[in-house]
Design a protein around this motif. Structure first.
Motif, PDB file in Angstrom:
ATOM      1  N   SER A 134       5.390 -37.856  -6.646  1.00  0.00           N
ATOM      2  CA  SER A 134       4.876 -37.466  -7.957  1.00  0.00           C
ATOM      3  C   SER A 134       3.642 -36.602  -7.853  1.00  0.00           C
ATOM      4  O   SER A 134       3.250 -35.957  -8.804  1.00  0.00           O
ATOM      5  CB  SER A 134       4.564 -38.717  -8.769  1.00  0.00           C
ATOM      6  OG  SER A 134       3.559 -39.484  -8.138  1.00  0.00           O
ATOM      7  N   GLU A 135       2.969 -36.596  -6.684  1.00  0.00           N
ATOM      8  CA  GLU A 135       1.780 -35.782  -6.525  1.00  0.00           C
ATOM      9  C   GLU A 135       1.949 -34.817  -5.350  1.00  0.00           C
ATOM     10  O   GLU A 135       1.044 -34.579  -4.562  1.00  0.00           O
ATOM     11  CB  GLU A 135       0.559 -36.679  -6.307  1.00  0.00           C
ATOM     12  CG  GLU A 135       0.227 -37.502  -7.518  1.00  0.00           C
ATOM     13  CD  GLU A 135      -1.149 -38.151  -7.393  1.00  0.00           C
ATOM     14  OE1 GLU A 135      -1.319 -39.203  -7.981  1.00  0.00           O
ATOM     15  OE2 GLU A 135      -2.027 -37.597  -6.727  1.00  0.00           O
ATOM     16  N   THR A 171      -7.668 -36.734  -1.720  1.00  0.00           N
ATOM     17  CA  THR A 171      -7.304 -35.499  -1.023  1.00  0.00           C
ATOM     18  C   THR A 171      -5.843 -35.452  -0.602  1.00  0.00           C
ATOM     19  O   THR A 171      -5.406 -34.490   0.018  1.00  0.00           O
ATOM     20  CB  THR A 171      -8.192 -35.294   0.223  1.00  0.00           C
ATOM     21  OG1 THR A 171      -8.157 -36.483   1.030  1.00  0.00           O
ATOM     22  CG2 THR A 171      -9.632 -35.006  -0.184  1.00  0.00           C
ATOM     23  N   GLY A 172      -5.058 -36.498  -0.922  1.00  0.00           N
ATOM     24  CA  GLY A 172      -3.623 -36.449  -0.639  1.00  0.00           C
ATOM     25  C   GLY A 172      -3.209 -37.079   0.666  1.00  0.00           C
ATOM     26  O   GLY A 172      -2.259 -36.611   1.292  1.00  0.00           O
ATOM     27  N   VAL A 176       0.458 -36.744   2.823  1.00  0.00           N
ATOM     28  CA  VAL A 176       0.653 -36.427   4.234  1.00  0.00           C
ATOM     29  C   VAL A 176       1.631 -37.413   4.852  1.00  0.00           C
ATOM     30  O   VAL A 176       2.533 -37.034   5.610  1.00  0.00           O
ATOM     31  CB  VAL A 176      -0.690 -36.433   4.980  1.00  0.00           C
ATOM     32  CG1 VAL A 176      -0.474 -36.287   6.486  1.00  0.00           C
ATOM     33  CG2 VAL A 176      -1.590 -35.312   4.480  1.00  0.00           C
ATOM     34  N   ALA A 177       1.462 -38.701   4.521  1.00  0.00           N
ATOM     35  CA  ALA A 177       2.381 -39.715   5.044  1.00  0.00           C
ATOM     36  C   ALA A 177       3.810 -39.434   4.590  1.00  0.00           C
ATOM     37  O   ALA A 177       4.763 -39.547   5.377  1.00  0.00           O
ATOM     38  CB  ALA A 177       1.937 -41.102   4.586  1.00  0.00           C
ATOM     39  N   ARG A 353      -7.087 -35.330  -6.937  1.00  0.00           N
ATOM     40  CA  ARG A 353      -6.766 -36.307  -7.983  1.00  0.00           C
ATOM     41  C   ARG A 353      -7.553 -36.023  -9.263  1.00  0.00           C
ATOM     42  O   ARG A 353      -7.016 -36.075 -10.372  1.00  0.00           O
ATOM     43  CB  ARG A 353      -7.054 -37.709  -7.474  1.00  0.00           C
ATOM     44  CG  ARG A 353      -6.637 -38.815  -8.447  1.00  0.00           C
ATOM     45  CD  ARG A 353      -6.991 -40.182  -7.910  1.00  0.00           C
ATOM     46  NE  ARG A 353      -6.210 -40.496  -6.722  1.00  0.00           N
ATOM     47  CZ  ARG A 353      -6.748 -40.896  -5.564  1.00  0.00           C
ATOM     48  NH1 ARG A 353      -8.055 -40.998  -5.431  1.00  0.00           N
ATOM     49  NH2 ARG A 353      -5.977 -41.185  -4.550  1.00  0.00           N
ATOM     50  N   GLU A 354      -8.838 -35.722  -9.126  1.00  0.00           N
ATOM     51  CA  GLU A 354      -9.671 -35.434 -10.283  1.00  0.00           C
ATOM     52  C   GLU A 354      -9.250 -34.128 -10.948  1.00  0.00           C
ATOM     53  O   GLU A 354      -9.190 -34.028 -12.182  1.00  0.00           O
ATOM     54  CB  GLU A 354     -11.144 -35.367  -9.889  1.00  0.00           C
ATOM     55  CG  GLU A 354     -12.073 -35.117 -11.060  1.00  0.00           C
ATOM     56  CD  GLU A 354     -13.514 -34.865 -10.637  1.00  0.00           C
ATOM     57  OE1 GLU A 354     -14.387 -34.846 -11.523  1.00  0.00           O
ATOM     58  OE2 GLU A 354     -13.756 -34.673  -9.426  1.00  0.00           O
ATOM     59  N   LEU A 355      -8.953 -33.100 -10.147  1.00  0.00           N
ATOM     60  CA  LEU A 355      -8.536 -31.809 -10.691  1.00  0.00           C
ATOM     61  C   LEU A 355      -7.249 -31.957 -11.485  1.00  0.00           C
ATOM     62  O   LEU A 355      -7.120 -31.424 -12.589  1.00  0.00           O
ATOM     63  CB  LEU A 355      -8.362 -30.800  -9.559  1.00  0.00           C
ATOM     64  CG  LEU A 355      -7.799 -29.424  -9.940  1.00  0.00           C
ATOM     65  CD1 LEU A 355      -8.746 -28.694 -10.882  1.00  0.00           C
ATOM     66  CD2 LEU A 355      -7.529 -28.593  -8.680  1.00  0.00           C
TER      67      LEU A 355
END
Length: 450
Positions: A134-135, A171-172, A176-177, A353-355
């Motif tokens: 989803s992200e 930061t994601g 990456v996982a 996440r904030e952006l």
């Protein structure tokens, strides 16, 4: 772009002229080897291929060229129009077949269908790439940091090595996982995540390794743990730095030989999982102060990947914002120039996440006009809780870092939007932007957008 491969100069010239008059960008070559080289240099959307070309001239020999142009649709052309050869061409991977002399109207129809097919294939590939999570857009970006991270993910994914993902919150790291899992031989099996700090310490062992009926109060039935669920796939241990000391010992034993013991069980069990761990904490400092086991730290860090903060890659902010806006908005939506200035000037301590949250909030609350949504700096400031400007009051905008950075961000955003609107048709996007196709490609290369 259309690649026309034919050894007859007159046919080359007239066909290319006709296709260009229809708005297509055409590159011509005169033999099979040149066709291979041209496609390798700049893959075409459609290939028009004469089967009887040097160096072999035999139509059957030209059939061997067809697979070299995958995944572009190949339309074969030959003066030897017979059904057997047409079937062989289709079996070799050709998309369609035209007999010489080629009817211009038929050529126009076939090329239009082939271009549309290529466009749809690109869209399907993009949708598949976006379906990882989803992200998923958190790994987008053309900065050197993100380019290097994606390259490392591609190189590490096929290996069985454990991976430790470090980086600030937002930061994601989970992305990456997911990318590591999707690109690994384990992709057909599950990716199972667990947040080590979100599960109470007395329940974490049961969550990971499972339990037997009656092993503790409330254990009314056997329950498999996440390790068993992830067998054959990937176990993602998010915020591993929050794991209690007692569980660190049991996890270390599992990482050593793949064996574990469900709560209440006597016999050991075995599971084959790849472990990817992540944390925003400084694990080396945690090892130094005794809150994290040194032997576990070295077990986890087979490969270390670092996710950069947005402060480290400010040039990616407009691109990410545009991607989030396109997904969040229902219909046409864009950022005003003052919004772009605000986006690039602001610091984002919550990172991607904030952006994303700010863009989604602004898209939901901004008024919709006849031309869609136009998000201004004031909308973004409201979305982040930094300012609630009075009607008609100018938005509170921080000064940009530099004029050069502001222009680069705006240019990147405009190119990205034009490519999306035209289905990544470089010719049409260049025309919309007032550039030559070559000029657009050079800019895309410089920005890492190819």
């Amino acid at each position: 772009m259309i690649l026309l491969a034919d050894d007859e100069p007159a046919f080359q010239r007239l066909t290319a002229q006709w296709l260009r008059s229809l708005g297509h960008d055409v590159e011509t070559v005169g033999d099979g080897d040149a066709a291979r080289a041209a496609f390798a240099r700049l893959p075409a959307d459609v290939v028009l291929l004469d089967l009887a070309m040097p160096p072999h001239h035999a139509p059957e020999a030209g059939l061997a060229l067809i697979p070299a142009f995958a995944p572009a649709p190949v339309v074969v052309m030959t003066g030897h129009a017979d059904h057997a050869l047409a079937l062989k061409a289709i079996e070799a991977g050709a998309w369609d077949f035209l007999a010489k002399p080629v009817d211009p109207d038929m050529l126009q129809v076939v090329v239009a269908r082939a271009v549309e097919r290529a466009r749809l294939a690109r869209e399907v590939a993009q949708l598949k790439a976006q379906s990882v999570g989803s992200e998923d857009m958190g790994l987008a970006g053309s900065s050197p940091q993100m380019t290097a991270l994606r390259d490392l993910v591609r190189r590490v994914a096929p290996t069985p090595l454990p991976v430790l993902v470090l980086g600030p919150s937002g930061t994601g790291k989970e992305l990456v996982a997911r990318a590591l899992h999707q690109a690994s031989p384990r992709a057909a099996r599950p990716l199972v995540p667990i947040h080590c700090g979100a599960v109470p310490a007395d329940l974490l062992e049961s969550e990971l390794f499972g339990h037997l009926k009656g092993s503790f109060t409330g254990a009314h039935a056997d329950r498999p743990g996440l390790v068993e669920t992830a067998s054959g796939g990937t176990l993602f241990l998010d915020e591993i730095g929050e794991m209690p000391a007692a569980m660190q010992v049991k996890l270390l034993r599992f990482l050593a030989d793949g064996t574990y013991q469900p709560v209440g069980a006597r016999a050991m069990r075995k599971a084959d999982v790849r472990v990817v761990a992540a944390t925003h904490r400084d694990l080396q400092a945690a090892v130094a102060d005794g809150s994290f086991r040194e032997d576990l730290y070295y077990r986890l860090r087979g490969v270390v990947l670092r996710t950069p903060s947005l402060d480290e890659r400010p040039g990616d902010v407009p691109l990410l914002a545009a991607l989030f806006l396109r997904r969040a908005a229902q219909g046409e939506a864009r950022f005003t120039p003052d919004a772009l200035t605000w986006l690039t000037a602001r610091r984002w301590p919550g990172n991607v996440r904030e952006l994303r949250a700010a863009v989604e909030c602004a898209a939901a609350l901004a008024p919709r006009g006849a031309a869609g949504i136009a998000i201004a700096a004031q909308d973004l400031a409201f979305a982040t809780g930094e300012a609630i400007a009075a009607p008609g009051a100018p938005p509170a905008v921080q000064p940009p870092q530099s004029l050069e950075a502001e222009i680069a961000a705006l240019e990147r955003l405009r190119i990205t939007e034009a490519l999306e609107r035209t289905g990544h048709n470089h010719t049409h996007a260049a025309r919309e932007l007032g550039l030559s196709r070559v000029g657009l490609l050079k800019k895309m290369d410089r920005m890492g957008l190819r």
